[in-house]
Design a protein around this motif. Structure first.
Motif, short mmCIF file in Angstrom:
data_model
loop_
_atom_site.label_atom_id
_atom_site.label_comp_id
_atom_site.label_asym_id
_atom_site.label_seq_id
_atom_site.Cartn_x
_atom_site.Cartn_y
_atom_site.Cartn_z
N SER B 18 0.86 -1.19 0.00
CA SER B 18 0.00 0.00 0.00
C SER B 18 0.89 1.23 0.00
CB SER B 18 -0.94 -0.03 1.20
OG SER B 18 -0.33 -0.65 2.29
N PRO B 19 0.31 2.40 -0.15
CA PRO B 19 1.12 3.62 -0.13
C PRO B 19 1.81 3.79 1.21
CG PRO B 19 -1.08 4.07 -0.97
CD PRO B 19 -1.10 2.70 -0.44
N GLY B 20 2.84 4.57 1.23
CA GLY B 20 3.55 4.84 2.47
C GLY B 20 4.52 3.73 2.81
N LEU B 21 4.72 3.55 4.14
CA LEU B 21 5.68 2.55 4.62
C LEU B 21 5.08 1.16 4.58
CD1 LEU B 21 8.41 1.90 6.00
CD2 LEU B 21 7.28 2.39 8.18
N ASN B 22 5.81 0.23 3.98
CA ASN B 22 5.37 -1.16 3.94
C ASN B 22 6.41 -2.03 4.62
OD1 ASN B 22 3.00 -1.63 1.66
ND2 ASN B 22 4.20 0.23 1.36
#
Lengths: 88, 588
Positions: B18-22
């Motif tokens: 997903s967007p952001g930190l994974n």
């Protein structure tokens, strides 16, 4: 010299040349005439071996010795040998 | 933005992003023996597979492993200017093509209805599309490639990508890396690429130099001094032949002339022989003319008288008579002899004239023959000239090559100084771009280590490459070095994405956090979460649970960022759902 040899062509031996001279003497002719006629006859007959004037004279000498020609008032005349009696 | 990594094998654990930190987490299980390492869980495999799907070379790649080659892997990702995500599929046993769920290649399609149709592209085409759409590289861009750029955003352990911040594989030439870095940083990459070209030239020159110094191969080119001498000789030879060709006169019917000259000389020889005979006769005749005396022949008669019998038959005249006859016949012989002499003399004179004429003729013929020649002779001469000219040309080429070789050392040095100056000037004029990068880097570094640490990003024009030195002042521990890479990569990714030179994702392997102090791990993850949110980006990182738990103790809450699945090092807990023997360079 008189008859052909190994070094002497048959058309040049004195007897042959003498016969050739006799052919020119169907009429009495001067020496000059006989000489010049011989030369032209030889040229006509393709006899190419050289015949000098001296040689021609020798042939005449033989003919004379055999009593075949005579000089009659500086004109050469052919004689039948039978007609001429031997002087020996 | 990457969305999902999946495969058509049921055992494969589909990974959603997903967007952001994974955070992709791997657990240790109770069944793990001491000798087991979590490395078999498949964390690095995720990165290898993303590379494979984004057009990496197939040889030695994980996906071509015998156990995996029949599996079709697919990556779903957002694509610039496309509303719906794009799905990319590639298999290890037909690695030369990728199939896309939609045609984004921009190449005019064969059919009008390509919607919802799979499109197959060759890996080369796919790479061109990636370069164009993800990195904004259009047309020719020597020195900068999508693959190299991707390797900065997705570093690979298998290529030793974590050894140095400014290299993506261990033996990457600095000049090549710096061209790509310059592109990501927004510098004049074409100018920087000049370093790469110079290095290539230098390498070529060094090879040639080696060849020249080799005793055998050196003869192929040779030294300029030797060649200059050879050229001088060859030029003289060409000049001589050219003059000969210019002066040459073609004599028509050369052969006939030659024949005639031979005839004339034969005739002259024949004439000379005839002369000898006639001359001899002439002398004899002249002798006969002067001979006047008659010799005494009186001895003849007695001698012959002995042979009288023989002579008697045939010879009828006496010698005397014959002699008289003879004398009277040759009375006029002088006249006849004169006649003959005259005739011979005339003949000799005629021949003399003929000989003179023939001599003149012969002289003219010979002169013509000597001055000119047949057409064949001219052709032969011209062929020889052509050959010499070709040889001269070859020598001149070699001379040029040798000269270039000798000159290029100076030229390369001069060029590299020139380039250094140009890049230096360019950097000064691009203060905004460099400042942005420097500030960003030091901001990230200070977030990790606090205000007290000196952290800087130095960009300067070097002699052989653009020197980019990210540095956080510390005791050179491995942990610090890894965090330098983290800050540097984050800087690159953010800058590239901000200015539409790169995609919106950055992927790091858990190896980056090996040996890093837990406080910095926590801060790095927090920073990544914050920055990706600010910049609308995606940071994917694989981690081991223990690293994560120590980071959590330092005040970082990982829970919102953990993505399914949680991998384990069980037989079935890994990414692929089964164990296989890794072969080749790539390790699972």
């Amino acid at each position: 010299m008189i008859t052909p040899t190994k070094g002497l062509a048959p058309d040049r031996c004195l007897l042959a040349v003498g016969a050739q001279v006799l052919l020119q003497l169907d009429e009495p002719r001067t020496v000059s005439q006989a000489w010049s006629r011989l030369k032209s006859w030889r040229a006509d007959q393709a006899h190419t071996s050289p015949v000098s004037f001296e040689w021609f004279v020798l042939a005449l000498d033989i003919l004379f010795a055999m009593g075949a020609v005579e000089l009659d008032q500086d004109v050469l005349v052919a004689r039948s040998t039978d007609a001429a009696p031997s002087e020996r | 933005m990457l969305r999902r990594l999946s495969a058509d094998d049921a055992r494969f654990k589909t990974v959603d992003f997903s967007p952001g930190l994974n955070l992709l987490v791997a657990d240790t299980t109770s069944s793990s023996a001491e000798t087991d390492s979590r490395n078999s869980a498949g964390k690095s495999s995720v990165i290898e597979l993303v590379h494979f799907l984004l057009g990496a070379k197939s040889s030695g790649s994980l996906a071509t492993n015998r156990a995996l080659r029949h599996i079709t892997f697919s990556l779903t990702m957002d694509w610039p200017w496309q509303d719906d995500p794009l799905e990319v599929r590639r298999r290890g046993d037909s690695p030369k093509v990728v199939s896309l769920s939609r045609d984004v290649s921009g190449v005019s399609a064969d059919t009008l209805f390509t919607d919802d149709q799979d499109v197959e592209l060759s890996v080369e085409q796919w790479n061109r599309v990636i370069e164009r759409d993800l990195f904004g590289l259009d047309g020719d861009h020597p020195g900068v490639s999508g693959r190299a750029l991707l390797s900065f955003l997705i570093r690979r352990v298998s290529a030793h990508g974590f050894n140095e911040p400014t290299r993506t594989f261990s033996r990457q030439p600095a000049a090549e890396a710096s061209s790509n870095l310059a592109y990501l940083l927004g510098l004049d990459w074409q100018l920087v690429n000049g370093y790469r070209e110079l290095n290539a030239r230098k390498a070529t020159r060094d090879q040639l130099r080696k060849a020249v110094n080799d005793p055998v191969w050196g003869r192929i080119v040779g030294s300029t001094a030797d060649l200059r001498g050879q050229i001088t000789l060859a030029e003289a030879q060409v000049e001589r032949l050219r003059a000969q060709v210019a002066a040459f006169q073609v004599v028509p019917e050369y052969e006939r002339l030659k024949e005639r000259a031979d005839q004339v000389s034969r005739r002259i020889k024949q004439l000379a022989q005839d002369d000898v005979i006639d001359q001899h006769n002439l002398e004899e005749l002249q002798g006969a003319v002067t001979e006047t005396t008659d010799v005494e022949v009186s001895y003849l008669e007695p001698a012959y008288r002995e042979l009288g019998v023989i002579l008697n038959d045939q010879v009828r005249r006496r010698f005397d008579d014959v002699k008289a006859f003879h004398h009277s016949v040759i009375r006029n012989r002088r006249r006849f002899l004169e006649e003959e002499i005259q005739e011979l003399t005339d003949r000799l004179a005629a021949r003399r004239q003929q000989r003179a004429d023939l001599g003149e003729d012969q002289a003219r013929l010979l002169r013509e023959l000597a001055e000119g020649g047949a057409l064949e002779a001219l052709t032969a001469l011209q062929t020889a000239l052509g050959r010499e000219e070709a040889a001269l040309g070859a020598l001149r080429h070699r001379f040029d090559a040798a000269q270039a070789l000798e000159a290029s050392t100076r030229q390369i040095t001069a060029k590299s100084l020139e380039l250094q100056q140009a890049v230096d000037l360019d950097l000064q004029e691009r203060r905004q771009q460099t400042d942005e990068a420097i500030l960003l880097f030091s901001r990230y570094a200070q977030r990790l280590y606090g205000e007290g640490r000196e952290a800087y990003l130095a960009i300067e024009a070097g002699r052989t490459s653009l020197n980019i030195t990210p540095r956080i002042d510390a005791d050179d521990s491995r942990g610090i070095n890894n965090m330098v890479i983290f800050c540097f990569d984050l800087t690159l990714a953010v800058l590239a994405h901000r200015h539409e030179r790169g995609p919106d994702f950055l992927i790091h392997d858990s190896h980056l956090y090996d040996g890093v102090d837990e406080r910095q791990v926590a801060r790095a993850l927090a920073l990544a979460a914050e920055v990706t949110e600010e910049e609308h980006m995606q940071y994917i990182v694989t981690l081991n649970t223990d690293t994560l738990s120590t980071a959590a103790q330092r005040g970082f809450n990982p829970e919102p960022h953990i993505r399914s699945p949680r991998l384990t090092d069980d037989d079935e807990g890994g990414l692929f759902g089964f164990r296989f023997k890794a072969t080749g360079k790539a390790k699972a």
